[in-house]
Design a protein around this motif. Sequence first.
Motif, PDB file in Angstrom:
ATOM      1  N   ARG A   1       1.786  -3.647  -7.175  1.00  0.00           N
ATOM      2  CA  ARG A   1       0.843  -4.689  -7.585  1.00  0.00           C
ATOM      3  C   ARG A   1      -0.469  -4.647  -6.802  1.00  0.00           C
ATOM      4  O   ARG A   1      -1.422  -5.339  -7.154  1.00  0.00           O
ATOM      5  N   LEU A   2      -0.512  -3.880  -5.735  1.00  0.00           N
ATOM      6  CA  LEU A   2      -1.688  -3.862  -4.867  1.00  0.00           C
ATOM      7  C   LEU A   2      -2.860  -3.157  -5.555  1.00  0.00           C
ATOM      8  O   LEU A   2      -2.758  -1.980  -5.905  1.00  0.00           O
ATOM      9  N   PRO A   3      -3.967  -3.856  -5.769  1.00  0.00           N
ATOM     10  CA  PRO A   3      -5.109  -3.225  -6.440  1.00  0.00           C
ATOM     11  C   PRO A   3      -5.684  -2.071  -5.622  1.00  0.00           C
ATOM     12  O   PRO A   3      -5.511  -1.987  -4.400  1.00  0.00           O
ATOM     13  N   ALA A   4      -6.384  -1.187  -6.309  1.00  0.00           N
ATOM     14  CA  ALA A   4      -7.024  -0.052  -5.642  1.00  0.00           C
ATOM     15  C   ALA A   4      -8.215  -0.531  -4.824  1.00  0.00           C
ATOM     16  O   ALA A   4      -8.802  -1.579  -5.093  1.00  0.00           O
ATOM     17  N   GLY A   5      -8.580   0.248  -3.846  1.00  0.00           N
ATOM     18  CA  GLY A   5      -9.734  -0.051  -3.006  1.00  0.00           C
ATOM     19  C   GLY A   5      -9.847   0.990  -1.916  1.00  0.00           C
ATOM     20  O   GLY A   5      -8.882   1.700  -1.610  1.00  0.00           O
ATOM     21  N   ARG A   6     -11.015   1.078  -1.300  1.00  0.00           N
ATOM     22  CA  ARG A   6     -11.185   2.070  -0.233  1.00  0.00           C
ATOM     23  C   ARG A   6     -10.499   1.611   1.038  1.00  0.00           C
ATOM     24  O   ARG A   6      -9.798   2.375   1.684  1.00  0.00           O
TER      25      ARG A   6
ATOM     26  N   LEU B   1       1.671   0.670   6.960  1.00  0.00           N
ATOM     27  CA  LEU B   1       2.285   1.973   7.195  1.00  0.00           C
ATOM     28  C   LEU B   1       2.502   2.765   5.917  1.00  0.00           C
ATOM     29  O   LEU B   1       2.579   3.998   5.952  1.00  0.00           O
ATOM     30  N   ASN B   2       2.585   2.090   4.789  1.00  0.00           N
ATOM     31  CA  ASN B   2       2.955   2.761   3.550  1.00  0.00           C
ATOM     32  C   ASN B   2       1.904   2.709   2.446  1.00  0.00           C
ATOM     33  O   ASN B   2       2.085   3.347   1.407  1.00  0.00           O
ATOM     34  N   ALA B   3       0.848   1.966   2.648  1.00  0.00           N
ATOM     35  CA  ALA B   3      -0.208   1.894   1.638  1.00  0.00           C
ATOM     36  C   ALA B   3      -1.056   3.172   1.662  1.00  0.00           C
ATOM     37  O   ALA B   3      -1.247   3.779   2.717  1.00  0.00           O
ATOM     38  N   PRO B   4      -1.595   3.586   0.516  1.00  0.00           N
ATOM     39  CA  PRO B   4      -2.277   4.875   0.424  1.00  0.00           C
ATOM     40  C   PRO B   4      -3.780   4.836   0.700  1.00  0.00           C
ATOM     41  O   PRO B   4      -4.472   5.832   0.450  1.00  0.00           O
ATOM     42  N   HIS B   5      -4.299   3.736   1.203  1.00  0.00           N
ATOM     43  CA  HIS B   5      -5.743   3.594   1.341  1.00  0.00           C
ATOM     44  C   HIS B   5      -6.303   4.508   2.433  1.00  0.00           C
ATOM     45  O   HIS B   5      -5.581   4.967   3.326  1.00  0.00           O
ATOM     46  N   ASP B   6      -7.609   4.739   2.358  1.00  0.00           N
ATOM     47  CA  ASP B   6      -8.273   5.616   3.324  1.00  0.00           C
ATOM     48  C   ASP B   6      -8.577   4.918   4.636  1.00  0.00           C
ATOM     49  O   ASP B   6      -8.698   5.574   5.679  1.00  0.00           O
TER      50      ASP B   6
ATOM     51  N   VAL C   1      -9.881  -4.281  -0.437  1.00  0.00           N
ATOM     52  CA  VAL C   1      -8.822  -4.972  -1.153  1.00  0.00           C
ATOM     53  C   VAL C   1      -7.981  -5.662  -0.086  1.00  0.00           C
ATOM     54  O   VAL C   1      -7.823  -5.152   1.024  1.00  0.00           O
ATOM     55  N   VAL C   2      -7.463  -6.855  -0.398  1.00  0.00           N
ATOM     56  CA  VAL C   2      -6.764  -7.671   0.594  1.00  0.00           C
ATOM     57  C   VAL C   2      -5.304  -7.835   0.214  1.00  0.00           C
ATOM     58  O   VAL C   2      -4.979  -8.121  -0.947  1.00  0.00           O
ATOM     59  N   TYR C   3      -4.424  -7.647   1.208  1.00  0.00           N
ATOM     60  CA  TYR C   3      -3.039  -8.082   1.058  1.00  0.00           C
ATOM     61  C   TYR C   3      -2.768  -9.143   2.119  1.00  0.00           C
ATOM     62  O   TYR C   3      -2.905  -8.881   3.322  1.00  0.00           O
TER      63      TYR C   3
END
Length: 271
Positions: free
Chosen positions: A24-29, A43-48, A179-181
């Motif tokens: 559900r996490l939106p894309a973002g840099r 630890l597991n999110a794919p962001h840069d 993007v914020v979690y």
Amino acid sequence: MQYTKPFLKWPGGKFRLLDKILSRLPAGRRLVEPFAGSGAVFLNAPHDAFLICDVNPDLIGLFTTLQRRGAPFIERCATLFTPGHNTEKTFYRLRDRFNTSTDAEERAALLLYLNRHAYNGLVRYNASGKFNVPFGRYVTPYFPKAELLAFLDKCAACDVAFAVRDFRETFAGLQAGDVVYGDPPYVPLSATSNFTAYAGNIFGSAEQEALARAARAAAARGIPVLLSNHNTPTTRALYAGAQTQTFAVRRSISCNGAQRGHAPELLAVFL
């Protein structure tokens, strides 16, 4: 999918919910987290890039010390995970040491020790700001060397900053491409489950309302926000207009293991 585990025990941690959260996490840099927790999502999110914030200076101090000092710090922490350190007398001596120390690296090492040796892995403070979780009486507390090294690898692989900040300050500093979690202290399910004190701060109804307003304001600026919370009439009203998903999550912090049932969880995406 196999996910990287956090090195901290964390009641309410999101490791078991990563499939749902990351989908559900939106894309973002850059991923911004106003409530660091155990770092499972980071630890597991794919962001840069990442900005990981929290109001607890001890938690952020542990993350930054590990990031800065690396392997020597891990070796220092390992010396606290021996049978001689797993006694009630030693635990309370080291808890007192933690509560009086002004040395950042010592406090960081002791926080990891306390987290793994204290009851239920709780990180809790009294009104005077003193860590007050009792001894956990575990047979052999686990030393999370592999998880500490994985945290270091993540820090080396991306652009990550840690900061001691209130969530309001974190939202105020958001930038285009973020993007914020947000995983705040949850709205209580009942009066008897009302745990809202964290790091000496109260996270009550005013803070829940402020967080919802901040999420809407960020979304209006083009910065998407995903929030976790209990699924209650209060949260459904607070997050009205957001895209929501609800499901049941197994409890993990009840004092009585036989009473650990399922709690209603809610994910809300503000776009």
